[in-house]
Design an enzyme around this catalytic site. Structure first.
Site, PDB file in Angstrom:
ATOM      1  N   ASP A 294      -3.055 -10.997  -2.186  1.00  0.00           N
ATOM      2  CA  ASP A 294      -3.540 -10.448  -0.915  1.00  0.00           C
ATOM      3  C   ASP A 294      -5.007 -10.033  -1.098  1.00  0.00           C
ATOM      4  O   ASP A 294      -5.417  -9.677  -2.195  1.00  0.00           O
ATOM      5  CB  ASP A 294      -2.662  -9.229  -0.600  1.00  0.00           C
ATOM      6  CG  ASP A 294      -2.846  -8.635   0.783  1.00  0.00           C
ATOM      7  OD1 ASP A 294      -1.936  -8.809   1.604  1.00  0.00           O
ATOM      8  OD2 ASP A 294      -3.868  -7.965   1.022  1.00  0.00           O
TER       9      ASP A 294
ATOM     10  N   HIS B  62      -6.345  -7.374  -0.204  1.00  0.00           N
ATOM     11  CA  HIS B  62      -6.416  -5.949  -0.541  1.00  0.00           C
ATOM     12  C   HIS B  62      -5.713  -5.679  -1.880  1.00  0.00           C
ATOM     13  O   HIS B  62      -4.716  -6.329  -2.201  1.00  0.00           O
ATOM     14  CB  HIS B  62      -5.737  -5.119   0.542  1.00  0.00           C
ATOM     15  CG  HIS B  62      -6.312  -5.313   1.919  1.00  0.00           C
ATOM     16  ND1 HIS B  62      -5.812  -6.253   2.803  1.00  0.00           N
ATOM     17  CD2 HIS B  62      -7.350  -4.705   2.535  1.00  0.00           C
ATOM     18  CE1 HIS B  62      -6.529  -6.196   3.932  1.00  0.00           C
ATOM     19  NE2 HIS B  62      -7.461  -5.276   3.795  1.00  0.00           N
TER      20      HIS B  62
ATOM     21  N   HIS C  30       0.809  -1.229   0.000  1.00  0.00           N
ATOM     22  CA  HIS C  30       0.000   0.000   0.000  1.00  0.00           C
ATOM     23  C   HIS C  30       0.844   1.282   0.000  1.00  0.00           C
ATOM     24  O   HIS C  30       0.322   2.347  -0.322  1.00  0.00           O
ATOM     25  CB  HIS C  30      -0.942   0.037   1.202  1.00  0.00           C
ATOM     26  CG  HIS C  30      -1.962  -1.052   1.201  1.00  0.00           C
ATOM     27  ND1 HIS C  30      -2.816  -1.274   0.140  1.00  0.00           N
ATOM     28  CD2 HIS C  30      -2.263  -2.007   2.135  1.00  0.00           C
ATOM     29  CE1 HIS C  30      -3.601  -2.310   0.428  1.00  0.00           C
ATOM     30  NE2 HIS C  30      -3.280  -2.777   1.620  1.00  0.00           N
TER      31      HIS C  30
ATOM     32  N   ASP D 280      -4.282 -12.734   4.045  1.00  0.00           N
ATOM     33  CA  ASP D 280      -5.576 -12.232   4.520  1.00  0.00           C
ATOM     34  C   ASP D 280      -6.708 -12.555   3.550  1.00  0.00           C
ATOM     35  O   ASP D 280      -7.853 -12.187   3.780  1.00  0.00           O
ATOM     36  CB  ASP D 280      -5.517 -10.728   4.833  1.00  0.00           C
ATOM     37  CG  ASP D 280      -4.901  -9.905   3.719  1.00  0.00           C
ATOM     38  OD1 ASP D 280      -4.705 -10.440   2.616  1.00  0.00           O
ATOM     39  OD2 ASP D 280      -4.622  -8.715   3.955  1.00  0.00           O
TER      40      ASP D 280
END
Ligand SMILES: [Zn+2]
Length: 315
Positions: free
Chosen positions: A163, A165, A126, A251
């Site tokens: 992931d 995200h 990120h 995740d």
């Protein structure tokens, strides 16, 4: 010749985290390494972390942002973003250790000491060029792409992200770069942070149409992952990368406390095995796995161990 899978281990990268009760705690490194040791895989070689220099960090980040992190880290309080990523004392050094370790893995692979490497505390996808975001201070994969180009003259670097995200820091950092091959399967941004990564986001300018974002619905399981992954596989095969960076955030497994996907660790094992096959075909087998997210400790330990196992079986 059988070359080992390099797995990075050490207090320096274990220290990257934000303390209790933050989901990105400093226990994640230990939980993974315990599971990996118990698996008794053959052909694993442990390596120590390395610290990135400021010059290394500048291969992706702006000098102003690097200075800001350094200053806040020595003050030891405040926030690096709007409330996800707190300042903890020494976070500049820990974040530099994460980046340096990914670069150490790049060097080892480019010097043909190994074809695959895994770094559990890395894949901080990120972080943008000029700011922290979502528990990520410095973007080790972004820096690694710049490093592969500067140090080794490669151009076509693939970044592959499973992931939960979206890997927005990498995506927007290279949005207009047609040679940064980007494939990301993630939970639909309408339901999960950071809200980006729509299918229509394929790059800008000269890179328009060159990148692959595949959002999946909350609750997606292994079957839905496999159908998305077939598209990733075909895309990478066409793109012919010279190096593969794999962000295998755990995740996306069922039971993560902050996301809503329902894969099993088999998804991570299959993805890792496929990437090894593609790397063998296109780029002398070069793959680095980075742990990324994953906040259910049992899930991250199992998923990452399965990735390392797939790497070791594919050697
Ligand atoms: Zn994540």
């Amino acid at each position: 010749m059988t070359r080992p899978v390099l797995v990075y281990k050490g207090d320096e990268i274990a220290a990257y985290g934000f303390g209790d009760p933050h989901p990105f705690g400093t226990d994640r490194h230990h939980v993974f390494h315990e599971e990996l040791a118990a698996a008794e895989l053959e052909n694993i070689e442990y390596r120590h972390p390395r610290r990135a220099s400021v010059d290394d960090l500048m291969l992706f980040h702006t000098p102003e942002y690097i200075n800001r992190v350094s200053k806040l880290s020595s003050e030891g309080r405040g926030w690096l973003d709007e409330g996800d990523t707190p300042v903890v004392p020494g976070i500049f050094e820990a974040a530099s250790d994460v980046v340096g370790t990914t670069l150490a893995a790049v060097d080892a692979i480019m010097h043909e000491e190994a074809q695959r490497a895994f770094i559990p505390i890395a894949g901080l996808h990120h972080a943008a060029r000029d700011r922290a975001a979502g528990f990520c201070v410095f973007n080790d994969c972004g820096v690694a792409a710049g490093y592969l180009r500067k140090q080794y003259g490669l151009r076509r670097i693939a970044y592959v992200d499973i992931d939960a995200h979206h890997g927005d820091g990498v995506f927007y950092g290279f949005e207009d770069d047609p040679d940064l091959i980007f494939a990301d399967v993630h939970e639909d941004g309408r339901y999960l942070y950071p809200g980006t990564g729509a299918e229509s986001e394929t790059g800008t300018g000269r890179a328009r149409g060159t990148k692959l974002n595949i959002p999946v619905a909350p609750g997606a399981d292994d079957e839905q992952f496999r159908s998305a992954w077939r598209r990733v596989e075909a895309y990478l095969d066409r793109a012919q990368p010279e190096f593969i960076l794999f962000q295998c955030g755990a995740d996306s497994l069922e039971g993560d406390p902050i996301t809503h996907l329902c894969y099993s660790e088999q998804a991570h094992a299959d993805a890792a095995a496929t990437l090894c096959r593609l790397a063998d075909k296109h780029c002398a087998g070069r793959v680095i796995g980075t742990g990324g997210g994953g906040y259910n400790r049992r899930n991250l330990a199992r998923a990452w161990t399965r990735v390392v196992q797939a790497f070791s079986e594919a050697v």
